[in-house]
Design an enzyme around this catalytic site. Structure first.
Site, PDB file in Angstrom:
ATOM      1  N   HIS A 109       0.949  -1.225   0.230  1.00 13.63           N
ATOM      2  CA  HIS A 109      -0.112  -0.391  -0.122  1.00 13.63           C
ATOM      3  C   HIS A 109       1.268   1.100  -0.336  1.00 13.63           C
ATOM      4  O   HIS A 109       0.415   2.244   0.315  1.00 13.63           O
ATOM      5  CB  HIS A 109      -1.035  -0.312   1.289  1.00 13.63           C
ATOM      6  CG  HIS A 109      -2.184  -0.940   1.387  1.00 13.63           C
ATOM      7  ND1 HIS A 109      -2.225  -2.198   2.320  1.00 13.63           N
ATOM      8  CD2 HIS A 109      -2.557  -1.338   0.063  1.00 13.63           C
ATOM      9  CE1 HIS A 109      -3.548  -2.664   1.791  1.00 13.63           C
ATOM     10  NE2 HIS A 109      -4.133  -2.143   0.769  1.00 13.63           N
ATOM     11  N   ARG A 120      -8.034 -12.436   5.762  1.00 11.85           N
ATOM     12  CA  ARG A 120      -6.815 -12.617   6.116  1.00 11.85           C
ATOM     13  C   ARG A 120      -6.384 -12.125   7.351  1.00 11.85           C
ATOM     14  O   ARG A 120      -6.940 -10.962   7.768  1.00 11.85           O
ATOM     15  CB  ARG A 120      -5.278 -11.735   5.248  1.00 11.85           C
ATOM     16  CG  ARG A 120      -5.670 -11.704   3.697  1.00 11.85           C
ATOM     17  CD  ARG A 120      -4.560 -10.897   3.474  1.00 11.85           C
ATOM     18  NE  ARG A 120      -4.101 -10.834   1.970  1.00 11.85           N
ATOM     19  CZ  ARG A 120      -4.279  -9.817   1.029  1.00 11.85           C
ATOM     20  NH1 ARG A 120      -4.136  -8.577   1.784  1.00 11.85           N
ATOM     21  NH2 ARG A 120      -3.870  -9.957  -0.593  1.00 11.85           N
ATOM     22  N   MET A 147     -17.406  -5.230   4.875  1.00  8.31           N
ATOM     23  CA  MET A 147     -17.548  -4.964   5.746  1.00  8.31           C
ATOM     24  C   MET A 147     -18.973  -4.207   5.760  1.00  8.31           C
ATOM     25  O   MET A 147     -19.783  -4.105   6.826  1.00  8.31           O
ATOM     26  CB  MET A 147     -16.420  -3.857   6.017  1.00  8.31           C
ATOM     27  CG  MET A 147     -16.376  -2.737   7.735  1.00  8.31           C
ATOM     28  SD  MET A 147     -16.691  -4.113   8.996  1.00  8.31           S
ATOM     29  CE  MET A 147     -14.450  -3.564   9.249  1.00  8.31           C
TER      30      MET A 147
HETATM   31  P1  AMP Z   1     -10.989  -1.422  -1.083  1.00  8.40           P
HETATM   32  O1  AMP Z   1     -10.854  -2.365  -0.932  1.00  8.40           O
HETATM   33  O2  AMP Z   1     -10.397   0.180  -0.898  1.00  8.40           O
HETATM   34  O3  AMP Z   1     -12.139  -1.330  -1.814  1.00  8.40           O
HETATM   35  O4  AMP Z   1     -12.579  -1.270   0.158  1.00  8.40           O
HETATM   36  C1  AMP Z   1     -13.533  -2.377   0.232  1.00  8.40           C
HETATM   37  C2  AMP Z   1     -14.225  -2.011   1.629  1.00  8.40           C
HETATM   38  O5  AMP Z   1     -14.804  -1.241   2.039  1.00  8.40           O
HETATM   39  C3  AMP Z   1     -15.592  -3.642   1.968  1.00  8.40           C
HETATM   40  O6  AMP Z   1     -15.460  -4.108   2.994  1.00  8.40           O
HETATM   41  C4  AMP Z   1     -16.287  -2.474   2.041  1.00  8.40           C
HETATM   42  O7  AMP Z   1     -18.073  -2.840   2.595  1.00  8.40           O
HETATM   43  C5  AMP Z   1     -16.407  -1.373   2.672  1.00  8.40           C
HETATM   44  N1  AMP Z   1     -16.841  -0.234   2.566  1.00  8.40           N
HETATM   45  C6  AMP Z   1     -17.489   0.435   1.598  1.00  8.40           C
HETATM   46  N2  AMP Z   1     -18.383   1.339   1.550  1.00  8.40           N
HETATM   47  C7  AMP Z   1     -18.463   0.624   2.329  1.00  8.40           C
HETATM   48  C8  AMP Z   1     -19.279   1.694   3.856  1.00  8.40           C
HETATM   49  N3  AMP Z   1     -20.496   2.187   3.118  1.00  8.40           N
HETATM   50  N4  AMP Z   1     -20.199   1.557   5.167  1.00  8.40           N
HETATM   51  C9  AMP Z   1     -19.010   0.396   5.457  1.00  8.40           C
HETATM   52  N5  AMP Z   1     -17.576  -0.050   4.880  1.00  8.40           N
HETATM   53  C10 AMP Z   1     -18.101  -0.221   3.400  1.00  8.40           C
END
Ligand code: AMP
Length: 415
Positions: free
Chosen positions: A189, A250, A293
């Site tokens: 990251h 993970r 999440m």
């Molecule tokens: P990413 O890998 O950065 O795209 O993030 C994906 C994660 O962000 C997943 O677990 C999604 O459920 C979470 N996520 C996206 N929008 C929300 C939201 N409004 N509230 C909680 N989790 C979110």
């Protein structure tokens, strides 16, 4: 310049076309022209592309490999009816910037790709067997489809962490293993953390050397980074992305003896253990429901699901533990910065992470925290908070495009 930014995974290709150049960078005025993703490369692939400001184009078709996927992207980008501004033929793509996951100890900055760089990326496959082969496929496909006249740049996820001291990157294993295999912590990251440090600096008017923050990239993959004097001094992922925080699938930190236990008691091979730790653990493993999440938060709220709550609580507790650890290592910091799908969008998770941190001077402003969703950059701590909290929407693609321009034009890499 129009830079095609490519992020090739084992079965996916994500892209953006970014218009940027040295003058646009200095004015922070670069523009995204298009973006998209192809998932399930190798079978019936799912395609979702969009030109900036236009509705998404979605379809499904069989794409056999990364080359076929990139060919599909390029054909769409140049097609008239796609509506991608400034691009009407392949000659309007002036450079390619690749996200490469592992740069090992060799690559501490982005580089112009030539045969020696390809060899160097191949050399790190042992450290990143899941990721680097896909990145190499993307590089080869772009070479073939765009020709040698279009410069390609590799930007490494590990590079930002090359400033970590030995005390942070060495495992307490026999030292000769480090000498022999470069077996150590690398962190990932990095481009996201570098972007956060840059954007935080713009938001606060600080100089790079005055950026002292704990950065939290919380998405499906998640990691924390201690940034002191603008540089990474520690991060939670290790030789691979398995270490550190709890993630979607993970488990993060755990006793390595778990692997041997599973081998004996469940008869699992090391490959099966690896799959369990990478794909079946974390939020998914604890909840037994999902790695997502947002779905867990809904499940907890609507049905009071105990294991959904447990998964979220363990996730938040691990993040909190790292904030405390990094503040201790750094001798304090000015802010905690949240990013990633969860960090950018979930006021609930941010509040739960920060709960109980008032003693060390961190208090969120509930209204500001609630309002900071959907990609908005904002300070979310209260006016009286000694340790500030920010939400910053990450933009790795923008930095990759900017790095490509700077490297091609021989301009020193700045923030
Ligand atoms: P990413 O890998 O950065 O795209 O993030 C994906 C994660 O962000 C997943 O677990 C999604 O459920 C979470 N996520 C996206 N929008 C929300 C939201 N409004 N509230 C909680 N989790 C979110």
């Amino acid at each position: 310049m129009n830079v095609l930014v490519l992020n090739c995974g084992s079965s996916s290709v994500k892209f953006q076309v970014v218009q940027t150049d040295l003058d646009l960078i200095s004015k922070d005025a670069d523009k995204r022209l298009a973006s998209g993703v192809i998932e399930r490369v190798g079978s019936e692939s799912l395609i979702a592309f969009s030109a900036e400001g236009r509705p998404k184009f979605r379809t499904a078709e069989p794409l056999r490999d990364h080359r076929a996927a990139l060919d599909r992207i390029l054909r769409w980008v140049v097609a008239k009816d796609s509506g991608v501004p400034e691009v009407s033929s392949l000659s309007d793509i002036h450079a390619v910037g690749h996200r490469v996951v592992h740069g090992g100890e060799k690559f501490t900055m982005g580089v112009l790709i030539d045969d020696a760089v390809v060899d160097g990326i191949e050399d790190t496959i042992e450290l990143a067997p899941l990721h680097n082969p896909a990145n190499l496929k993307g590089i080869m496909a772009a070479r073939e489809l765009l020709g040698p006249g279009v410069p390609q740049v590799a930007v490494f996820d590990t590079a930002f962490h090359s400033t970590m001291p030995e005390t942070a990157y060495l495992y307490a294993l026999p030292y000769q293993l480090y000498r022999r295999y470069k077996l150590r912590r690398y962190g990932f990251h990095g481009t996201s953390f570098r972007y956060l440090a840059y954007r935080y600096r713009l938001m606060t008017g600080k100089k790079p050397k005055d950026v002292n923050i704990v950065a939290l990239h919380l998405g499906n993959g998640a990691s924390a980074c201690a940034i002191k004097g603008g540089e990474s001094v520690d991060t939670s992922m290790g030789m691979t992305p398995l270490e550190g925080l709890v993630m979607g699938t993970r488990g993060g930190d755990m006793d390595p003896a778990v692997a041997e236990f599973l081998h004996h008691r469940e008869g699992m091979s090391f490959e099966q253990v690896d799959t369990l730790l990478n794909k079946q653990s974390g939020l998914l493993g604890i909840s037994g429901l999902t790695n997502d999440m947002r779905e867990l938060l809904e499940e907890e709220k609507e049905n009071g699901d105990r294991r959904a709550r447990l998964a979220i609580d363990i996730f938040c507790a691990r993040v909190r533990k790292y904030i405390g650890a990094y503040l201790a290592q750094m001798g304090g910091a000015d802010a905690v910065v949240f990013t990633g799908g969860i960090g950018e969008n979930s006021a609930e998770v941010r509040a739960r992470v920060c709960k109980g941190l008032e003693w060390m001077g961190l208090t969120l402003d509930a209204a500001r925290n609630k309002a900071a969703v959907g990609g908005k950059d904002a300070e979310v701590s209260s006016a009286a908070s000694r340790l500030k909290a920010f939400v910053i929407a990450t933009n790795e693609e923008l930095l990759i495009a900017r790095d490509a321009v700077r490297i091609i034009k021989g301009a020193p890499r700045r923030w």
